[in-house]
Design a protein around this motif. Structure first.
Motif, PDB file in Angstrom:
ATOM      1  N   PHE A 190      -0.663  -8.302  -0.540  1.00 50.30           N
ATOM      2  CA  PHE A 190      -0.581  -7.594  -1.819  1.00 50.30           C
ATOM      3  C   PHE A 190      -1.939  -7.000  -2.166  1.00 50.30           C
ATOM      4  CE2 PHE A 190      -1.022  -7.570  -6.446  1.00 50.30           C
ATOM      5  CZ  PHE A 190       0.077  -6.800  -6.813  1.00 50.30           C
ATOM      6  N   PHE A 191      -2.999  -7.781  -2.005  1.00 46.78           N
ATOM      7  CA  PHE A 191      -4.341  -7.266  -2.291  1.00 46.78           C
ATOM      8  C   PHE A 191      -4.716  -6.141  -1.327  1.00 46.78           C
ATOM      9  CE2 PHE A 191      -5.483 -11.498  -4.391  1.00 46.78           C
ATOM     10  CZ  PHE A 191      -5.244 -10.990  -5.655  1.00 46.78           C
ATOM     11  N   LEU A 245      -0.590   2.310  -8.981  1.00 54.22           N
ATOM     12  CA  LEU A 245      -0.967   0.898  -8.863  1.00 54.22           C
ATOM     13  C   LEU A 245       0.050   0.027  -9.591  1.00 54.22           C
ATOM     14  CD1 LEU A 245      -4.807   1.256  -9.412  1.00 54.22           C
ATOM     15  CD2 LEU A 245      -3.589   0.981  -7.254  1.00 54.22           C
ATOM     16  N   ASP A 246       1.321   0.286  -9.364  1.00 57.19           N
ATOM     17  CA  ASP A 246       2.391  -0.438 -10.044  1.00 57.19           C
ATOM     18  C   ASP A 246       2.940  -1.604  -9.229  1.00 57.19           C
ATOM     19  OD1 ASP A 246       3.685   0.947  -8.056  1.00 57.19           O
ATOM     20  OD2 ASP A 246       5.205   1.827  -9.370  1.00 57.19           O
ATOM     21  N   GLY A 247       2.474  -1.753  -7.999  1.00 56.32           N
ATOM     22  CA  GLY A 247       2.949  -2.834  -7.144  1.00 56.32           C
ATOM     23  C   GLY A 247       4.156  -2.462  -6.313  1.00 56.32           C
ATOM     24  N   SER A 298       3.252  -8.209   6.121  1.00 55.92           N
ATOM     25  CA  SER A 298       3.300  -9.654   5.889  1.00 55.92           C
ATOM     26  C   SER A 298       4.516 -10.270   6.571  1.00 55.92           C
ATOM     27  CB  SER A 298       3.282  -9.983   4.397  1.00 55.92           C
ATOM     28  OG  SER A 298       4.536  -9.787   3.798  1.00 55.92           O
ATOM     29  N   ALA A 299       5.641  -9.584   6.511  1.00 56.06           N
ATOM     30  CA  ALA A 299       6.846 -10.104   7.169  1.00 56.06           C
ATOM     31  C   ALA A 299       6.659 -10.177   8.672  1.00 56.06           C
ATOM     32  CB  ALA A 299       8.045  -9.232   6.819  1.00 56.06           C
TER      33      ALA A 299
END
Length: 160
Positions: free
Chosen positions: A95-96, A109-111, A123-124
């Protein structure tokens, strides 16, 4: 001798990573609508991931009634996430990384913009390959070639 054996395992996992990532890219990311990446963080994954967006983007861990798919009401009328936070903790470094890519690239920058989705894919893939690596290390001495065959079957036989 041990060094050359170590290099072979790196090559195998590098090839698996390449095959897995290529399959994902062509099947999920580019779905001929140019918005395939928007369908990466959905369903239960959105519930786990929402810890990160609520904590680091919105600076608030309370949920609204519109997030009823993964939030449940409490007695005082507030909503809390019904998913465990362990998955979010494992996704945190990615995430970072996505936040950094979004910041540098000028994305929202809403994720949920494209760099965040891409890093969740990473990541997966990372945790899938790490799991296979640990599973292989655990079983290779006892079962030998059977472990290679079983892991290959599971890896290529599981839906992406």
């Amino acid at each position: 001798m041990k060094f050359s054996r170590f290099k072979k395992h790196h090559l195998v996992f590098g090839l698996l990573f390449g095959i897995y990532f290529s399959f994902f890219y062509f099947q999920r990311w580019n779905d001929n609508s140019e918005t395939g990446w928007k369908h990466i963080i959905v369903s239960d994954g959105k519930g786990y991931y929402s810890y990160l967006t609520h904590l680091f983007i919105e600076n608030d861990l309370t949920y609204g009634a519109d997030e009823h798919l993964y939030a449940v009401p409490t007695e005082d009328g507030k909503y809390i996430n019904r998913f465990y936070c362990g998955t979010a903790l494992l996704e945190l470094p990615f995430f970072f990384l996505g936040y950094g890519f979004a910041f540098i690239g000028g994305y929202e920058l809403d994720g949920y913009s494209e760099p965040f989705a891409f890093c969740m894919v990473l990541s997966a893939i990372f945790y899938t390959l790490a799991g296979f690596c640990f599973f292989y290390i655990l079983l290779k001495n006892k079962f030998g070639l059977v472990v290679n065959t079983a892991l290959s079957t599971v890896f290529f036989g599981a839906p992406a």
